[in-house]
Design an enzyme around this catalytic site. Structure first.
Site, PDB file in Angstrom:
ATOM      1  N   HIS A   7      -2.161   5.842   6.408  1.00 26.02           N
ATOM      2  CA  HIS A   7      -0.599   6.032   6.243  1.00 26.02           C
ATOM      3  C   HIS A   7      -0.692   7.555   5.753  1.00 26.02           C
ATOM      4  O   HIS A   7      -1.328   8.010   5.235  1.00 26.02           O
ATOM      5  CB  HIS A   7      -0.133   5.225   5.292  1.00 26.02           C
ATOM      6  CG  HIS A   7       0.204   3.840   5.611  1.00 26.02           C
ATOM      7  ND1 HIS A   7       0.624   3.241   6.716  1.00 26.02           N
ATOM      8  CD2 HIS A   7      -0.231   2.809   4.929  1.00 26.02           C
ATOM      9  CE1 HIS A   7       0.682   1.962   6.735  1.00 26.02           C
ATOM     10  NE2 HIS A   7       0.222   1.547   5.528  1.00 26.02           N
ATOM     11  N   CYS A  35       0.749  -1.067  -0.023  1.00 26.70           N
ATOM     12  CA  CYS A  35       0.085  -0.095  -0.080  1.00 26.70           C
ATOM     13  C   CYS A  35       0.904   1.221  -0.153  1.00 26.70           C
ATOM     14  O   CYS A  35       0.643   2.129  -0.913  1.00 26.70           O
ATOM     15  CB  CYS A  35      -0.821  -0.095   1.212  1.00 26.70           C
ATOM     16  SG  CYS A  35       0.023  -0.479   2.685  1.00 26.70           S
TER      17      CYS A  35
HETATM   18  N1  LIG Z   1      -3.707  -4.568   5.558  1.00 26.79           N
HETATM   19  C1  LIG Z   1      -2.911  -3.560   4.912  1.00 26.79           C
HETATM   20  O1  LIG Z   1      -2.932  -2.609   5.414  1.00 26.79           O
HETATM   21  C2  LIG Z   1      -2.284  -4.218   3.743  1.00 26.79           C
HETATM   22  C3  LIG Z   1      -1.978  -5.690   3.204  1.00 26.79           C
HETATM   23  N2  LIG Z   1      -1.052  -5.756   2.380  1.00 26.79           N
HETATM   24  C4  LIG Z   1      -0.525  -7.097   2.056  1.00 26.79           C
HETATM   25  O2  LIG Z   1      -1.669  -8.205   1.897  1.00 26.79           O
HETATM   26  C5  LIG Z   1      -1.587  -9.366   2.447  1.00 26.79           C
HETATM   27  C6  LIG Z   1      -2.900  -9.821   3.158  1.00 26.79           C
HETATM   28  O3  LIG Z   1      -2.785  -8.843   4.250  1.00 26.79           O
HETATM   29  P1  LIG Z   1      -4.207  -8.616   5.167  1.00 26.79           P
HETATM   30  O4  LIG Z   1      -5.365  -8.618   4.180  1.00 26.79           O
HETATM   31  O5  LIG Z   1      -3.938  -7.443   5.721  1.00 26.79           O
HETATM   32  O6  LIG Z   1      -4.156  -9.949   5.902  1.00 26.79           O
HETATM   33  P2  LIG Z   1      -5.549 -10.374   7.183  1.00 26.79           P
HETATM   34  O7  LIG Z   1      -4.666 -10.970   8.254  1.00 26.79           O
HETATM   35  O8  LIG Z   1      -6.615  -9.458   7.010  1.00 26.79           O
HETATM   36  O9  LIG Z   1      -6.015 -11.784   6.102  1.00 26.79           O
HETATM   37  C7  LIG Z   1      -5.413 -12.723   5.846  1.00 26.79           C
HETATM   38  C8  LIG Z   1      -6.512 -13.855   5.402  1.00 26.79           C
HETATM   39  O10 LIG Z   1      -5.568 -15.007   4.781  1.00 26.79           O
HETATM   40  C9  LIG Z   1      -6.112 -15.867   5.474  1.00 26.79           C
HETATM   41  N3  LIG Z   1      -4.991 -16.948   5.935  1.00 26.79           N
HETATM   42  C10 LIG Z   1      -4.254 -16.913   6.971  1.00 26.79           C
HETATM   43  N4  LIG Z   1      -3.442 -18.156   6.965  1.00 26.79           N
HETATM   44  C11 LIG Z   1      -3.660 -18.877   6.157  1.00 26.79           C
HETATM   45  C12 LIG Z   1      -3.225 -19.793   5.376  1.00 26.79           C
HETATM   46  N5  LIG Z   1      -2.097 -20.392   6.008  1.00 26.79           N
HETATM   47  N6  LIG Z   1      -3.678 -20.316   4.204  1.00 26.79           N
HETATM   48  C13 LIG Z   1      -4.549 -19.438   3.452  1.00 26.79           C
HETATM   49  N7  LIG Z   1      -5.089 -18.457   3.977  1.00 26.79           N
HETATM   50  C14 LIG Z   1      -4.687 -18.192   5.204  1.00 26.79           C
HETATM   51  C15 LIG Z   1      -7.024 -15.446   6.602  1.00 26.79           C
HETATM   52  O11 LIG Z   1      -8.110 -16.454   6.942  1.00 26.79           O
HETATM   53  P3  LIG Z   1      -8.532 -16.535   8.547  1.00 26.79           P
HETATM   54  O12 LIG Z   1      -8.847 -15.247   9.008  1.00 26.79           O
HETATM   55  O13 LIG Z   1      -9.694 -17.504   8.158  1.00 26.79           O
HETATM   56  O14 LIG Z   1      -7.442 -17.250   9.001  1.00 26.79           O
HETATM   57  C16 LIG Z   1      -7.274 -14.217   6.294  1.00 26.79           C
HETATM   58  O15 LIG Z   1      -8.588 -14.268   5.440  1.00 26.79           O
HETATM   59  C17 LIG Z   1      -0.069  -8.968   3.019  1.00 26.79           C
HETATM   60  O16 LIG Z   1       0.935  -9.618   2.350  1.00 26.79           O
HETATM   61  C18 LIG Z   1      -0.089  -7.780   3.177  1.00 26.79           C
HETATM   62  O17 LIG Z   1       1.270  -7.339   3.678  1.00 26.79           O
HETATM   63  C19 LIG Z   1      -1.110  -5.003   1.296  1.00 26.79           C
HETATM   64  C20 LIG Z   1      -1.328  -3.760   1.354  1.00 26.79           C
HETATM   65  C21 LIG Z   1      -2.226  -3.052   2.631  1.00 26.79           C
HETATM   66  O1  LIG Z   2       2.212  -0.656   5.713  1.00 26.58           O
HETATM   67  C1  LIG Z   2       1.971  -1.818   4.718  1.00 26.58           C
HETATM   68  O2  LIG Z   2       3.163  -2.269   4.269  1.00 26.58           O
HETATM   69  P1  LIG Z   2       4.286  -1.395   3.899  1.00 26.58           P
HETATM   70  O3  LIG Z   2       4.715  -0.489   4.828  1.00 26.58           O
HETATM   71  O4  LIG Z   2       5.275  -2.569   3.886  1.00 26.58           O
HETATM   72  O5  LIG Z   2       3.919  -0.660   2.818  1.00 26.58           O
HETATM   73  C2  LIG Z   2       0.554  -2.683   4.946  1.00 26.58           C
HETATM   74  O6  LIG Z   2      -0.441  -1.669   5.188  1.00 26.58           O
HETATM   75  C3  LIG Z   2       0.835  -3.862   5.713  1.00 26.58           C
HETATM   76  O7  LIG Z   2       1.417  -3.283   7.069  1.00 26.58           O
HETATM   77  P2  LIG Z   2       1.784  -4.188   8.421  1.00 26.58           P
HETATM   78  O8  LIG Z   2       2.810  -5.220   7.835  1.00 26.58           O
HETATM   79  O9  LIG Z   2       1.906  -3.233   9.370  1.00 26.58           O
HETATM   80  O10 LIG Z   2       0.293  -4.775   8.447  1.00 26.58           O
END
Ligand SMILES: NC(=O)C1=CN([C@@H]2O[C@H](COP(=O)(O)OP(=O)(O)OC[C@H]3O[C@@H](n4cnc5c(N)ncnc54)[C@H](OP(=O)(O)O)[C@@H]3O)[C@@H](O)[C@H]2O)C=CC1
Ligand SMILES: O=C(OP(=O)(O)O)[C@H](O)COP(=O)(O)O
Length: 338
Positions: free
Chosen positions: A221, A141
């Site tokens: 952010h 992000c």
């Molecule tokens: N949140 C953010 O601000 C941002 C995140 N990202 C990136 O996106 C990716 C996802 O982040 P985010 O959506 O925040 O994560 P979350 O924790 O919100 O969601 C992760 C999902 O993956 C599932 N999961 C967990 N473990 C497993 C597994 N072993 N196998 C399959 N599914 C699994 C979880 O299911 P369950 O809940 O059922 O365990 C949940 O649905 C990461 O790489 C992160 O760095 C990128 C931009 C911004």
């Molecule tokens: O800030 C983020 O990624 P980045 O700082 O690596 O660009 C995403 O929001 C995920 O951050 P987190 O790893 O603190 O959940």
């Protein structure tokens, strides 16, 4: 109509699923969860997405909760043209062999290293690089936010060197186990942070160095950029460029959009799904060229800015659309992006 599977239905995955469902050239054939909680139930009962389980041994838990499952993640990917891996950072690498074995293309998120796929994606900066690719990673992000505005400036602004201080949100709004709740944390403590090199994975050769802090907020952010430039550019020219680019918006503190809180209120007023703000807002008053330096401040809605990029990455990798502008326009229209 191409078939898209979403592995991981959390903050990013649930948004990617809805964004894919909003397009007319791709469809969601399944999403996955490991826990039978309210998100799993909503996926099936409200959204109508077939639900697959990431940990097969937990099938009974879903049965006991009365949540219908369609199979395991391995079953899901057999049906897909591409899988968008939205599992937590560092889980993705464990899945790569499974995707390879199934012969399915995969898109990863910014929590994984560039090296996992050797190809990182941003719709504006390098759409063509992923055309027909099997594996790519949509940059994080923060990196997406930096790239959106820096790429917009180029080539009218001759960028020599970028320095940015990134103020990172402590956790997402739904999280209760992360912080800080009463501190400012250099994060990562090592300077420079990983964001500069990450921008370079999609904007080759740009000189960008970043440092970052975590603060007690969940909303967005915020970035503070100092850009050394090699030509004469006026504030109005910069504002004009940013105003013309989609997925970037110039906002005025003087009009009340003076904080991340106000920006989130704006997203609500726009009637956005989940109150998302896909665009990178840049504060008009902060845009200022002083001698050979351009300054500006922007914000990033971390939960949603990468979502349209995932849709474009699907179009590029599945060779649905070779023209990046056409894909961007189509995605924007379907998602109501300004
Ligand atoms: N949140 C953010 O601000 C941002 C995140 N990202 C990136 O996106 C990716 C996802 O982040 P985010 O959506 O925040 O994560 P979350 O924790 O919100 O969601 C992760 C999902 O993956 C599932 N999961 C967990 N473990 C497993 C597994 N072993 N196998 C399959 N599914 C699994 C979880 O299911 P369950 O809940 O059922 O365990 C949940 O649905 C990461 O790489 C992160 O760095 C990128 C931009 C911004
Ligand atoms: O800030 C983020 O990624 P980045 O700082 O690596 O660009 C995403 O929001 C995920 O951050 P987190 O790893 O603190 O959940």
């Amino acid at each position: 109509m191409k078939s898209v599977a979403i592995n991981g239905f959390g903050t990013i995955g649930k948004r990617v699923a809805d964004a894919v469902a909003a397009q007319d050239d791709m469809k969601v054939i399944g999403v996955s969860k490991t826990r039978p909680n309210f998100e799993a139930r909503t996926a099936v009962e409200e959204k109508g997405y077939p639900l697959y389980i990431g940990i097969p041994e937990r099938e009974n838990l879903f049965k006991e909760a009365g949540i219908e499952i369609a199979g395991t993640v391995e079953d899901m990917i057999q049906e897909a043209d591409i899988v968008v891996d939205c599992t937590p950072g560092n889980i993705g690498p464990q899945n790569l062999e499974m995707y390879k074995k199934a012969g399915v293309k995969a898109i990863y998120q910014g929590g994984e290293d560039h090296e996992l796929t050797g190809l990182s994606f941003n719709s504006f900066a390098n759409y063509d690089d992923s055309y027909g690719a099997d594996y790519a990673r949509v940059v994080s992000c923060n990196t997406t936010g930096l790239t959106r505005t820096l790429h917009t400036l180029n080539p009218l602004v001759d960028i020599k060197k970028v320095r940015a201080v990134m103020v990172r949100r402590g956790s997402d709004p739904s999280e209760i186990k992360k912080g800080p709740i009463n501190a400012i944390v250099p994060n990562p403590p090592k300077v420079p942070s990983h964001h500069g090199p990450d921008v370079q994975t999609v904007m080759k050769g740009i000189d960008v160095t970043t440092m970052a802090l975590l603060v007690p907020t969940t909303l967005m952010h915020q970035h503070n950029l100092m850009v050394e430039i090699g030509n004469e550019v006026s504030n109005d020219e910069v504002i004009d460029l940013l105003e013309k680019r989609s997925r970037v918006m110039v906002v005025e503190a003087g009009a009340g959009l003076d904080s991340t809180a106000a920006l989130m209120e704006y997203a609500k007023d726009l009637g956005r799904s989940r109150n998302d703000l896909y665009e990178i807002p840049v504060w008009k008053e902060s845009i200022n060229v002083v001698d050979n330096e351009l300054f500006y401040m922007q914000a990033v809605h971390q939960e949603s800015d990468v979502v349209p990029e995932n849709v474009d990455a699907i179009r590029a990798m599945l060779e649905i659309e070779s023209d990046r502008e056409k894909s961007i326009t189509k995605t924007n229209k379907a998602m109501g992006i300004l």
